[in-house]
Design a protein around this motif. Structure first.
Motif, PDB file in Angstrom:
ATOM      1  N   ASP A 236       0.819  -1.188   0.000  1.00  0.00           N
ATOM      2  CA  ASP A 236       0.000   0.000   0.000  1.00  0.00           C
ATOM      3  C   ASP A 236       0.858   1.244   0.000  1.00  0.00           C
ATOM      4  OD1 ASP A 236       0.970   0.138   2.682  1.00  0.00           O
ATOM      5  OD2 ASP A 236      -0.513  -1.390   3.150  1.00  0.00           O
ATOM      6  N   SER A 237       0.379   2.286   0.700  1.00  0.00           N
ATOM      7  CA  SER A 237       1.079   3.576   0.672  1.00  0.00           C
ATOM      8  C   SER A 237       2.433   3.523   1.349  1.00  0.00           C
ATOM      9  CB  SER A 237       0.225   4.662   1.339  1.00  0.00           C
ATOM     10  OG  SER A 237      -0.122   4.293   2.649  1.00  0.00           O
ATOM     11  N   LEU A 238       2.634   2.607   2.298  1.00  0.00           N
ATOM     12  CA  LEU A 238       3.951   2.499   2.920  1.00  0.00           C
ATOM     13  C   LEU A 238       4.994   2.127   1.872  1.00  0.00           C
ATOM     14  CD1 LEU A 238       4.993   1.097   6.285  1.00  0.00           C
ATOM     15  CD2 LEU A 238       6.007   0.062   4.253  1.00  0.00           C
ATOM     16  N   VAL A 269      15.099  -4.214  -7.314  1.00  0.00           N
ATOM     17  CA  VAL A 269      13.898  -3.987  -6.513  1.00  0.00           C
ATOM     18  C   VAL A 269      12.844  -3.287  -7.362  1.00  0.00           C
ATOM     19  CG1 VAL A 269      12.928  -2.903  -4.454  1.00  0.00           C
ATOM     20  CG2 VAL A 269      15.273  -3.787  -4.410  1.00  0.00           C
ATOM     21  N   VAL A 270      11.648  -3.832  -7.366  1.00  0.00           N
ATOM     22  CA  VAL A 270      10.510  -3.238  -8.072  1.00  0.00           C
ATOM     23  C   VAL A 270       9.465  -2.844  -7.038  1.00  0.00           C
ATOM     24  CG1 VAL A 270       8.542  -3.742  -9.568  1.00  0.00           C
ATOM     25  CG2 VAL A 270      10.839  -4.407 -10.275  1.00  0.00           C
ATOM     26  N   ASN A 271       8.955  -1.620  -7.135  1.00  0.00           N
ATOM     27  CA  ASN A 271       7.934  -1.117  -6.217  1.00  0.00           C
ATOM     28  C   ASN A 271       6.549  -1.367  -6.806  1.00  0.00           C
ATOM     29  OD1 ASN A 271       6.241   0.305  -4.503  1.00  0.00           O
ATOM     30  ND2 ASN A 271       7.641   2.045  -4.290  1.00  0.00           N
ATOM     31  N   ALA A 272       5.774  -2.245  -6.171  1.00  0.00           N
ATOM     32  CA  ALA A 272       4.412  -2.531  -6.603  1.00  0.00           C
ATOM     33  C   ALA A 272       3.413  -2.104  -5.535  1.00  0.00           C
ATOM     34  CB  ALA A 272       4.252  -4.008  -6.936  1.00  0.00           C
ATOM     35  N   GLY A 273       3.717  -0.994  -4.852  1.00  0.00           N
ATOM     36  CA  GLY A 273       2.792  -0.451  -3.864  1.00  0.00           C
ATOM     37  C   GLY A 273       1.779   0.476  -4.505  1.00  0.00           C
ATOM     38  N   ILE A 274       0.581   0.536  -3.927  1.00  0.00           N
ATOM     39  CA  ILE A 274      -0.467   1.455  -4.382  1.00  0.00           C
ATOM     40  C   ILE A 274      -1.093   2.120  -3.167  1.00  0.00           C
ATOM     41  CG2 ILE A 274      -2.731   1.684  -5.461  1.00  0.00           C
ATOM     42  CD1 ILE A 274      -2.038  -0.436  -7.415  1.00  0.00           C
ATOM     43  N   GLY A 275      -1.002   3.448  -3.096  1.00  0.00           N
ATOM     44  CA  GLY A 275      -1.643   4.190  -2.030  1.00  0.00           C
ATOM     45  C   GLY A 275      -3.137   3.927  -1.980  1.00  0.00           C
ATOM     46  N   SER A 276      -3.674   3.689  -0.778  1.00  0.00           N
ATOM     47  CA  SER A 276      -5.082   3.355  -0.521  1.00  0.00           C
ATOM     48  C   SER A 276      -5.412   1.911  -0.841  1.00  0.00           C
ATOM     49  CB  SER A 276      -6.048   4.263  -1.288  1.00  0.00           C
ATOM     50  OG  SER A 276      -5.894   5.598  -0.906  1.00  0.00           O
ATOM     51  N   GLU A 284     -12.028   2.859  -4.644  1.00  0.00           N
ATOM     52  CA  GLU A 284     -12.119   3.845  -5.720  1.00  0.00           C
ATOM     53  C   GLU A 284     -10.743   4.386  -6.089  1.00  0.00           C
ATOM     54  OE1 GLU A 284     -13.696   6.371  -8.613  1.00  0.00           O
ATOM     55  OE2 GLU A 284     -14.656   4.718  -7.525  1.00  0.00           O
ATOM     56  N   CYS A 285      -9.937   4.727  -5.114  1.00  0.00           N
ATOM     57  CA  CYS A 285      -8.633   5.348  -5.381  1.00  0.00           C
ATOM     58  C   CYS A 285      -7.472   4.367  -5.297  1.00  0.00           C
ATOM     59  CB  CYS A 285      -8.393   6.507  -4.416  1.00  0.00           C
ATOM     60  SG  CYS A 285      -9.594   7.849  -4.590  1.00  0.00           S
ATOM     61  N   GLY A 286      -7.663   3.241  -4.619  1.00  0.00           N
ATOM     62  CA  GLY A 286      -6.591   2.265  -4.488  1.00  0.00           C
ATOM     63  C   GLY A 286      -6.631   1.163  -5.521  1.00  0.00           C
ATOM     64  N   ASN A 314      -5.203  -0.503   5.497  1.00  0.00           N
ATOM     65  CA  ASN A 314      -6.402   0.158   4.967  1.00  0.00           C
ATOM     66  C   ASN A 314      -7.645  -0.684   5.180  1.00  0.00           C
ATOM     67  OD1 ASN A 314      -5.187   2.505   4.100  1.00  0.00           O
ATOM     68  ND2 ASN A 314      -4.621   1.652   2.133  1.00  0.00           N
ATOM     69  N   ASP A 315      -7.499  -2.007   5.108  1.00  0.00           N
ATOM     70  CA  ASP A 315      -8.645  -2.871   5.413  1.00  0.00           C
ATOM     71  C   ASP A 315      -9.126  -2.599   6.844  1.00  0.00           C
ATOM     72  OD1 ASP A 315      -8.641  -5.270   3.149  1.00  0.00           O
ATOM     73  OD2 ASP A 315      -6.648  -4.452   3.525  1.00  0.00           O
ATOM     74  N   ILE A 316      -8.166  -2.395   7.758  1.00  0.00           N
ATOM     75  CA  ILE A 316      -8.493  -2.163   9.167  1.00  0.00           C
ATOM     76  C   ILE A 316      -8.986  -0.740   9.405  1.00  0.00           C
ATOM     77  CG2 ILE A 316      -7.531  -2.053  11.514  1.00  0.00           C
ATOM     78  CD1 ILE A 316      -5.477  -4.187  10.571  1.00  0.00           C
TER      79      ILE A 316
END
Length: 440
Positions: A236-238, A269-276, A284-286, A314-316
């Motif tokens: 996620d956003s982290l 290293v590949v970044n596959a994070g998505i904020g939200s 909607e945004c994640g 984010n689930d929490i």
């Protein structure tokens, strides 16, 4: 305050049961009629990844509006008679390079009229004599069907770890809404007309902090690419870098890549994070939930050796916000989240990929409604399972790295961004230091 409208410069929170079959389902959508597809187009899923490493990457998202707090983006309007220049930092070097373009969320075929690759000279500038013309099936243009990805031909361009490259894409026809990555945490540039080969930045008068269509840069010709030596940071956003200094390459995966480069470890290293982003539900945004996108954003990339998973916050936390940007936001149990993590572990192990679990960091003290006593119990139970369950191959304890001395449910003041929950540059550095690189 809610997740979609944090104060200026805030980018939204993120960490964010479906059956594991979702993880191995096809990642592409139905392609349009054959007549609409360029002969130069080559389906990324049909190409061999042997001998290639993912040196940079971004997880793709459906278009979403920007706002005055998160900043404008061009995903809704798309492009027409424009050139877009995007700057990325590769984490591994090679003797040859190629790019990966995604029309995953497009509703029509995407025509890319031209593309170039060169070494960044800062901003939208490119170092003289390094500009190379990219081709697709030996053609300078390519039409990518809706819902699909394409990979360029490889070209000779020696690169080194932590070097910045500039990718320029030319759109002569109207693209419609754009597949993109929202929080690039760096600038992308736009010029009117054809400026593919410009070395200077004068024509690139507009900028935004998102990436468009570009989902990967891959390299070959070095030990990194000869074996499976790509590490994917999935979450996620982290992982995405929310809270880090824009333009400074100070995200958790950036610090990890710097550690590996300093120790001369042959790992990319590949970044596959998505904020939200969430583990169990779309938003909607994640975009799509982690269970859905894991195969595409992790297992389908070339040379993947291991993956670091950070999902669940984010689930929490989302049910407390009432923010439409992260809906739907049903309350989740620790058991549901653990089952979701187990599905990711099974999918990764089924492909021979090592999985490192990262604990969910402190959530109390956020400047928007994100923490609750009930949610804290869920976080603690999930973290306890990640640490002691024995199902992950290794554990990176982000919670321990970020926890405050007086109240471990709150982050250390010196490690947290001004929103009270995301790690700042120092916090991101501490989390990356918690990763056992020998386990990668």
């Amino acid at each position: 305050m809610n997740l979609s409208t944090p104060p200026a410069r805030f980018v939204q929170i993120s960490v964010g049961t479906v059956v594991a079959a979702v993880l191995v389902a096809g990642m592409v959508r139905t392609s349009p009629a054959r007549s609409t597809v360029s002969a130069a187009w080559r389906d990324a899923s049909t190409l061999s990844t042997e001998g290639w490493a993912g040196a940079w990457g971004a997880a793709m998202q459906p278009p979403v509006e920007g706002n005055e707090d998160t900043g404008p983006n061009w995903s809704r309007e798309g492009f027409a008679d424009q050139t877009v220049r995007q700057v990325v930092r590769v984490t591994a070097g090679g003797t040859r390079a190629r790019i990966r373009l995604s029309n995953l969320y497009g509703t029509r075929p995407l025509r890319v009229s031209g593309a170039t690759l060169g070494r960044s000279a800062g901003g939208a500038m490119v170092w003289p004599s390094t500009m190379r013309t990219l081709t697709f099936g030996r053609e300078k243009s390519v039409v990518i069907p809706a819902g699909r990805e394409a990979v360029s031909d490889s070209l000779a361009l020696p690169t080194s770890p932590l070097e910045r490259l500039a990718v320029s894409l030319r759109f002569t026809e109207r693209t419609g809404q754009a597949t993109f990555h929202r929080f690039a945490m760096t600038s992308s540039y736009r010029a009117q007309g054809d400026h593919l080969s410009d070395q200077g930045a004068d024509a690139y008068t507009q900028s935004t902090s998102s990436w468009y269509y570009l989902s990967g840069v891959e390299v070959s010709g070095t030990p990194v690419s000869r074996e499976r030596n790509t590490v994917v940071a999935f979450g996620d956003s982290l992982m995405d870098g929310v809270g880090s200094t824009p333009g400074a390459d100070a995200r958790v995966p950036d610090h990890l890549a710097e550690r590996l480069a300093a120790e001369h470890r042959p790992l990319a290293v590949v970044n596959a994070g998505i904020g939200s982003g969430k583990l169990l539900h779309d938003s909607e945004c994640g975009g799509e939930k982690g269970l859905t996108r894991f195969r595409r954003d992790v297992l389908a990339r070339p040379g993947v050796r291991s993956v670091i998973v950070h999902l669940g916050a984010n689930d929490i936390g989302a049910p407390q916000t009432g923010d439409p940007c992260v809906r739907p936001s049903p309350r989740v149990t620790a058991r549901q989240l653990i089952d979701g993590h187990r599905a990711l572990i099974r999918a990764a192990h089924g492909r021979g990929v090592k999985v490192i679990g990262m604990t969910v960091g402190p959530m109390k003290g956020a400047l928007f409604p994100f923490w609750s006593p009930e949610g804290e119990k869920v976080r603690q139970e999930v973290n306890d399972w990640i640490r002691t369950g024995g199902e992950y191959d290794s554990v990176a304890d982000a919670d321990l790295a970020m926890a405050g001395a007086s109240d471990p449910a709150m982050p250390r003041p010196g490690y947290v961004f001004m929103d009270g929950v995301h790690p700042n540059d120092a916090g991101s550095h501490a989390i990356a230091a918690a990763v056992d690189i020998s386990a990668l």
